[in-house]
Design an enzyme around this catalytic site. Structure first.
Site, PDB file in Angstrom:
ATOM      1  N   LYS A 189       4.447 -19.471 -16.227  1.00 43.02           N
ATOM      2  CA  LYS A 189       4.384 -19.864 -14.808  1.00 43.02           C
ATOM      3  C   LYS A 189       3.246 -20.872 -14.679  1.00 43.02           C
ATOM      4  O   LYS A 189       2.076 -20.509 -14.712  1.00 43.02           O
ATOM      5  CB  LYS A 189       4.118 -18.608 -13.962  1.00 43.02           C
ATOM      6  N   GLU A 264      -8.646 -14.924 -19.081  1.00 49.04           N
ATOM      7  CA  GLU A 264      -9.676 -15.940 -19.287  1.00 49.04           C
ATOM      8  C   GLU A 264     -10.017 -16.454 -17.895  1.00 49.04           C
ATOM      9  O   GLU A 264      -9.240 -17.192 -17.304  1.00 49.04           O
ATOM     10  CB  GLU A 264      -9.142 -17.032 -20.216  1.00 49.04           C
ATOM     11  N   CYS A 298     -13.667 -23.912 -16.571  1.00 47.81           N
ATOM     12  CA  CYS A 298     -14.132 -22.533 -16.377  1.00 47.81           C
ATOM     13  C   CYS A 298     -15.510 -22.296 -16.958  1.00 47.81           C
ATOM     14  O   CYS A 298     -16.299 -21.543 -16.423  1.00 47.81           O
ATOM     15  CB  CYS A 298     -13.114 -21.569 -16.960  1.00 47.81           C
ATOM     16  N   GLU A 399     -18.799 -19.439  -8.273  1.00 45.80           N
ATOM     17  CA  GLU A 399     -18.160 -20.546  -8.979  1.00 45.80           C
ATOM     18  C   GLU A 399     -17.687 -21.579  -7.954  1.00 45.80           C
ATOM     19  O   GLU A 399     -16.926 -21.251  -7.047  1.00 45.80           O
ATOM     20  CB  GLU A 399     -16.964 -20.033  -9.789  1.00 45.80           C
TER      21      GLU A 399
HETATM   22  P1  NAI Z   1      -5.841 -18.925  -9.178  1.00 46.46           P
HETATM   23  O1  NAI Z   1      -6.496 -18.001 -10.112  1.00 46.46           O
HETATM   24  O2  NAI Z   1      -5.386 -18.348  -7.893  1.00 46.46           O
HETATM   25  O3  NAI Z   1      -4.597 -19.627  -9.880  1.00 46.46           O
HETATM   26  C1  NAI Z   1      -4.363 -19.645 -11.275  1.00 46.46           C
HETATM   27  C2  NAI Z   1      -2.910 -19.305 -11.546  1.00 46.46           C
HETATM   28  O4  NAI Z   1      -2.630 -17.994 -11.064  1.00 46.46           O
HETATM   29  C3  NAI Z   1      -1.904 -20.221 -10.877  1.00 46.46           C
HETATM   30  O5  NAI Z   1      -0.790 -20.400 -11.716  1.00 46.46           O
HETATM   31  C4  NAI Z   1      -1.496 -19.420  -9.658  1.00 46.46           C
HETATM   32  O6  NAI Z   1      -0.222 -19.764  -9.170  1.00 46.46           O
HETATM   33  C5  NAI Z   1      -1.501 -18.020 -10.209  1.00 46.46           C
HETATM   34  N1  NAI Z   1      -1.635 -16.958  -9.200  1.00 46.46           N
HETATM   35  C6  NAI Z   1      -2.264 -17.006  -8.002  1.00 46.46           C
HETATM   36  N2  NAI Z   1      -2.165 -15.827  -7.361  1.00 46.46           N
HETATM   37  C7  NAI Z   1      -1.467 -15.012  -8.167  1.00 46.46           C
HETATM   38  C8  NAI Z   1      -1.046 -13.645  -8.077  1.00 46.46           C
HETATM   39  N3  NAI Z   1      -1.321 -12.893  -7.005  1.00 46.46           N
HETATM   40  N4  NAI Z   1      -0.355 -13.103  -9.106  1.00 46.46           N
HETATM   41  C9  NAI Z   1      -0.088 -13.842 -10.202  1.00 46.46           C
HETATM   42  N5  NAI Z   1      -0.441 -15.127 -10.339  1.00 46.46           N
HETATM   43  C10 NAI Z   1      -1.128 -15.711  -9.338  1.00 46.46           C
HETATM   44  O7  NAI Z   1      -6.850 -20.127  -8.910  1.00 46.46           O
HETATM   45  P2  NAI Z   1      -6.741 -21.349  -7.858  1.00 46.46           P
HETATM   46  O8  NAI Z   1      -6.317 -20.830  -6.544  1.00 46.46           O
HETATM   47  O9  NAI Z   1      -5.961 -22.436  -8.481  1.00 46.46           O
HETATM   48  O10 NAI Z   1      -8.261 -21.828  -7.772  1.00 46.46           O
HETATM   49  C11 NAI Z   1      -9.230 -21.103  -7.024  1.00 46.46           C
HETATM   50  C12 NAI Z   1     -10.531 -20.997  -7.783  1.00 46.46           C
HETATM   51  O11 NAI Z   1     -10.329 -20.272  -8.979  1.00 46.46           O
HETATM   52  C13 NAI Z   1     -11.105 -22.321  -8.257  1.00 46.46           C
HETATM   53  O12 NAI Z   1     -11.860 -22.944  -7.267  1.00 46.46           O
HETATM   54  C14 NAI Z   1     -11.949 -21.875  -9.423  1.00 46.46           C
HETATM   55  O13 NAI Z   1     -13.180 -21.390  -8.962  1.00 46.46           O
HETATM   56  C15 NAI Z   1     -11.165 -20.741 -10.018  1.00 46.46           C
HETATM   57  N6  NAI Z   1     -10.333 -21.185 -11.162  1.00 46.46           N
HETATM   58  C16 NAI Z   1     -10.745 -20.921 -12.434  1.00 46.46           C
HETATM   59  C17 NAI Z   1     -10.013 -21.398 -13.499  1.00 46.46           C
HETATM   60  C18 NAI Z   1     -10.411 -21.142 -14.901  1.00 46.46           C
HETATM   61  O14 NAI Z   1     -10.050 -21.913 -15.791  1.00 46.46           O
HETATM   62  N7  NAI Z   1     -11.089 -20.070 -15.208  1.00 46.46           N
HETATM   63  C19 NAI Z   1      -8.815 -22.216 -13.322  1.00 46.46           C
HETATM   64  C20 NAI Z   1      -8.424 -22.382 -11.951  1.00 46.46           C
HETATM   65  C21 NAI Z   1      -9.190 -21.896 -10.940  1.00 46.46           C
END
Ligand code: NAI
Ligand code: MG
Length: 496
Positions: A189, A264, A298, A399
């Protein structure tokens, strides 16, 4: 053709809605719905993409299960290796086009996405090696009588892979690679902000001859498609990269069938600069530890601890370094800092810029969104250094995921170790010093999955990467990564 790949004439952007790959077929969402993905440099719509939901996830998981139990289970290690090598060759052949898609869809500068070539190809070829390196053990037991005991390593089964948007090509490979190496099947996904590269990689998987159902890609939103995958009773493992808040939801959703989970997650990584460091390398090193990819990494070293006697000089130099970086349209090869991925991420980051000022931190550079000329259409925030930051401030604890450094002075080594660890996170960390005993002391003292000494963000397919504490569990890259996709079975034979 090459000149066009950075425009909407990119060969993958043919004007038709992008479909999802389920069971080797390109299909629309069951609901017929689509969503749009945009170029964050310009706000321009790149493509409509099939919006997967629970029903599509169901279909994809069923296909992945059939493939897992069917012909794919008969593939020998050599055959899986050959597929991975073929996929690597195809990714190499189409690399410029894939780098351009990453740049268009999520806004990383083209110089950066092109530079990910070694990493992307290196990962695929590393996993190809791992496919023929899966080993069980013969274990001497002490039972009376005669028994032989040994272990088999078996693929965990159907893997739900959920990835973020900050580096779509390598994130896709980081999930598909170990699955193919071990004989698992995948439902991937992609992030709703950047689904295009994963879909193009899925085409290349087909071209490489990966059988139907082994790799399925279902784009859609997190709360719908992502959540359906995380709670699905027929998924054996979820491999997730993203925020810790979503990570917690995934763990909850996994409880239904107690599926295996690897996470991660994010960080607020300390980057510690001692007065004895080689400042010529530490200045750009500490700067790029945060400004690279506009801080959307990250493990970015966002808490910059600087020894007090060089604090003013060093922070001023990092701020000046930040000002020399060229911010602009990610398609321009001269650009060093592109836009943030989305309007939502822009709000989040500018929100933190305001919070930092309210908390009494002092911006030495940046600090405001850029809106001059063409930049008004995109989501640009310049490299920002906040001085006078205190450990308790939100900008020192949370973050931000933008190009924002929170610079904090320290005086001694024990103190900086303790303060580095005063966080719920533990992903990356940096140390800049010429003193080998300080370097060792911090390498052991910092509770984080990676410690970079006199460098930052070094990564290799063979070296494990992952988190301590709320930065998650499980490792990606290295032998540990492959183990995450394997079960251990013990076999006993009574021979006497
Ligand atoms: P997110 O963690 O919500 O999204 C990452 C993935 O998870 C996307 O594919 C999203 O569609 C999916 N997702 C979201 N809600 C979900 C759920 N309830 N169940 C299963 N999958 C779900 O992060 P987002 O909204 O893109 O970014 C928000 C903050 O998260 C950023 O500002 C940053 O601080 C952090 N982040 C950290 C990352 C990393 O590499 N560790 C990458 C992206 C965001
Ligand atoms: Mg996009």
């Amino acid at each position: 053709m090459t000149a066009d790949i950075l425009t909407t004439r990119h060969p993958f952007l043919d004007g038709k809605p992008k479909r999802m790959l389920i069971d080797g077929k390109w299909v629309e969402a069951a609901s017929g719905k689509t969503f749009e993905t945009i170029n964050p440099s310009t706000g321009e719509i790149l493509a409509a993409v099939a919006e997967g939901d629970a029903e599509d996830i169901d279909r994809a998981v069923a296909a992945a299960r059939r493939a897992f139990q069917g012909p794919w289970s008969k593939f020998k290690p050599f055959e899986r290796q050959a597929l991975l090598l073929r996929l690597a060759d195809l990714v190499e052949q189409h690399f410029d086009e894939l780098a351009a898609l990453d740049t268009l869809d999520m806004g990383a500068p083209i110089g950066r996405t092109r530079a990910s070539r070694l990493r992307a190809l290196g990962m695929l070829r590393y996993y190809a090696g791992q496919a023929v390196s899966i080993l069980g053990e013969t274990i001497e037991n002490s039972l009376p009588g005669e028994y032989v005991s040994f272990t088999l390593k078996e693929p965990v089964g159907v893997v739900g892979a959920i990835i973020p948007w900050n580096s779509p090509l390598t994130a896709t490979i980081w999930k598909i690679g170990p699955a193919l190496a071990t004989g698992c099947t995948v439902v991937l996904k992609p992030a709703e902000e950047a689904p295009l590269t994963p879909l193009r990689v899925a085409e290349l998987c087909q071209e490489a001859g990966i059988p139907p159902g082994v790799v399925n890609v279902v784009p859609g939103y997190g709360e719908t498609a992502g959540a359906a995958l995380a709670r699905h009773p027929d998924v054996d493992k979820v491999a997730f990269t993203g925020s810790h808040l979503t990570g917690q939801k995934i763990v909850e959703a996994s409880a239904g069938n107690l599926k295996r989970v690897s996470l991660e997650l994010g960080g607020k990584s300390p980057d510690v600069v001692f007065a004895d460091a080689d400042l010529e390398t530490a200045v750009p090193g500490a700067g790029m530890a945060v400004f690279a990819n506009s801080g959307q990494i990250c493990s970015a070293g966002t808490r910059l601890f600087v020894e007090r006697k060089i604090y003013d000089e060093f922070t001023a130099r990092v701020a000046s370094f930040g000002k020399t970086l060229r911010v602009g349209d990610s398609r321009d090869p001269e650009t060093q800092v592109g836009p943030l991925v989305s309007a939502e991420q822009l709000d989040r980051v500018t929100g933190y810029l305001a919070i930092g000022r309210q908390e009494g931190a002092r911006p030495l550079s940046g600090g405001e969104r850029l809106t001059e000329g063409e930049m008004a259409k995109g989501y640009f925030v310049p490299p920002t250094v906040f001085a006078d930051v205190k450990d308790e401030m939100r900008i020192a604890k949370e973050e931000i995921f933008g190009p924002v450094i929170s610079a904090i002075p320290f005086t001694d080594i024990e103190e900086v170790i303790e303060r580095s660890n005063r966080t719920h996170y533990g992903l990356g960390s940096g140390v800049w010093t010429r003193d080998v005993s300080k370097a060792h002391k911090l390498a052991r003292g910092i509770r984080a999955g990676s410690v970079w000494i006199n460098c930052y963000q070094a990564m290799d397919p063979a070296v494990p990467f992952g988190g301590y504490k709320m930065s998650g569990y499980g490792r990606e890259s290295g032998k540990q990564h492959v183990e995450e996709y394997l079960n251990v079975k013990s076999v006993w034979i009574k021979t006497g």
